[in-house]
Design an enzyme around this catalytic site. Sequence first.
Site, mmCIF file in Angstrom:
data_model
loop_
_atom_site.group_PDB
_atom_site.id
_atom_site.type_symbol
_atom_site.label_atom_id
_atom_site.label_comp_id
_atom_site.label_asym_id
_atom_site.label_seq_id
_atom_site.Cartn_x
_atom_site.Cartn_y
_atom_site.Cartn_z
ATOM 1 N N GLY A 65 12.837 -34.569 8.857
ATOM 2 C CA GLY A 65 13.490 -33.596 7.990
ATOM 3 C C GLY A 65 12.972 -33.660 6.566
ATOM 4 O O GLY A 65 11.927 -34.263 6.282
ATOM 5 N N ASP A 66 13.740 -33.067 5.657
ATOM 6 C CA ASP A 66 13.308 -32.961 4.269
ATOM 7 C C ASP A 66 13.132 -34.330 3.607
ATOM 8 O O ASP A 66 12.249 -34.510 2.767
ATOM 9 C CB ASP A 66 14.301 -32.115 3.475
ATOM 10 C CG ASP A 66 14.313 -30.659 3.930
ATOM 11 O OD1 ASP A 66 13.222 -30.076 4.034
ATOM 12 O OD2 ASP A 66 15.397 -30.109 4.189
ATOM 13 N N GLY A 67 13.975 -35.301 3.968
ATOM 14 C CA GLY A 67 13.838 -36.633 3.390
ATOM 15 C C GLY A 67 12.534 -37.299 3.775
ATOM 16 O O GLY A 67 11.869 -37.927 2.944
ATOM 17 N N GLU B 170 17.085 -35.974 -2.406
ATOM 18 C CA GLU B 170 17.123 -37.412 -2.641
ATOM 19 C C GLU B 170 17.448 -37.676 -4.111
ATOM 20 O O GLU B 170 16.791 -37.123 -5.002
ATOM 21 C CB GLU B 170 15.776 -38.051 -2.291
ATOM 22 C CG GLU B 170 15.313 -37.798 -0.866
ATOM 23 C CD GLU B 170 16.232 -38.430 0.164
ATOM 24 O OE1 GLU B 170 16.693 -39.551 -0.075
ATOM 25 O OE2 GLU B 170 16.472 -37.792 1.216
#
Length: 305
Positions: A68-70, A275
């Site tokens: 995912g985006d992380g 984040e």
Amino acid sequence: MNRYSNALLIYNGKAGQEDMDSTLGDCIGELTSCCDELTLYGTKSKSDAERICREKGGNYELVIILGGDGTVHECVNGLAGLPVRPKTAILPAGTCNDFSRSLMIPQNIKQAARLIKYGRTEEIDIVRENDRYFSNFWGIGIIADASQNVNEAVKGVFGKISYYLSAFQTLQEAETFTFKADIDGKSVEEKAVMVFVANGRFIGTSELPLPPQKYNDGVVDIFIIKEAGFKLLKEVLAAKGTGKLNEKSGEILHFQAKNASIETTPVQSTDMDGEVYTDTPVQMDVLNRHIPFIVGEEERKEAAE
């Protein structure tokens, strides 16, 4: 068909074995048919993906990010500092997958793997913030508070819904801060509840109300939100998909810029791609055409013209 001499596939090694085996099974066939040598690496801890990309990324023609985006954020931070960046691909396997949506990558794993085989490559802008990097967005104020308020246990069950629940709660409790900014040489000093910088086009799976832009135009969109409340929220949501923002109220200021510096009183936590781990003050610089990504179809609004 695209062909790669060697490729590195990075995935979450802490994910459930059965789920990950199934996910890998959905894409390995397509990948092995276009990669002469495919190396799999399962991450073991936070920042592991960043470290591997920094240490090993330059040894591969292609780096594939399964996550995912992380995970994308970690890998971008590992790759962006390399003198020569490899081609990079995303197999979206997270909650929102916002940056992959900006690159028009299919959200189905099998289709995304097929895109690696047949898709085109674009050199994509990345933004440096002090000594870190982000690909999709940066924010302080409401948006950073919302990210910090997301309960990870709830997120695992309800996915993107948890982000919106947190955002609504935070809007009710928003506090203003004072900031000074230099935006491409223009001085701005305001009180705000949020400053948001967009390099991508999606957040929480929703498309931002931005005018048509390219992946590599060398600028970011900077939004300054001066007043919180549902009136503002409705105004932004009403603009979704129109490519326009109603700035007449004076609650939203919009700039496009290559560089910006921001300092705040009091100090604000910064959110990069979801984040939160750095604080103001910051210096941001757009790194034009910095990382070559495999992307999907032509940008929709341009293709329609």
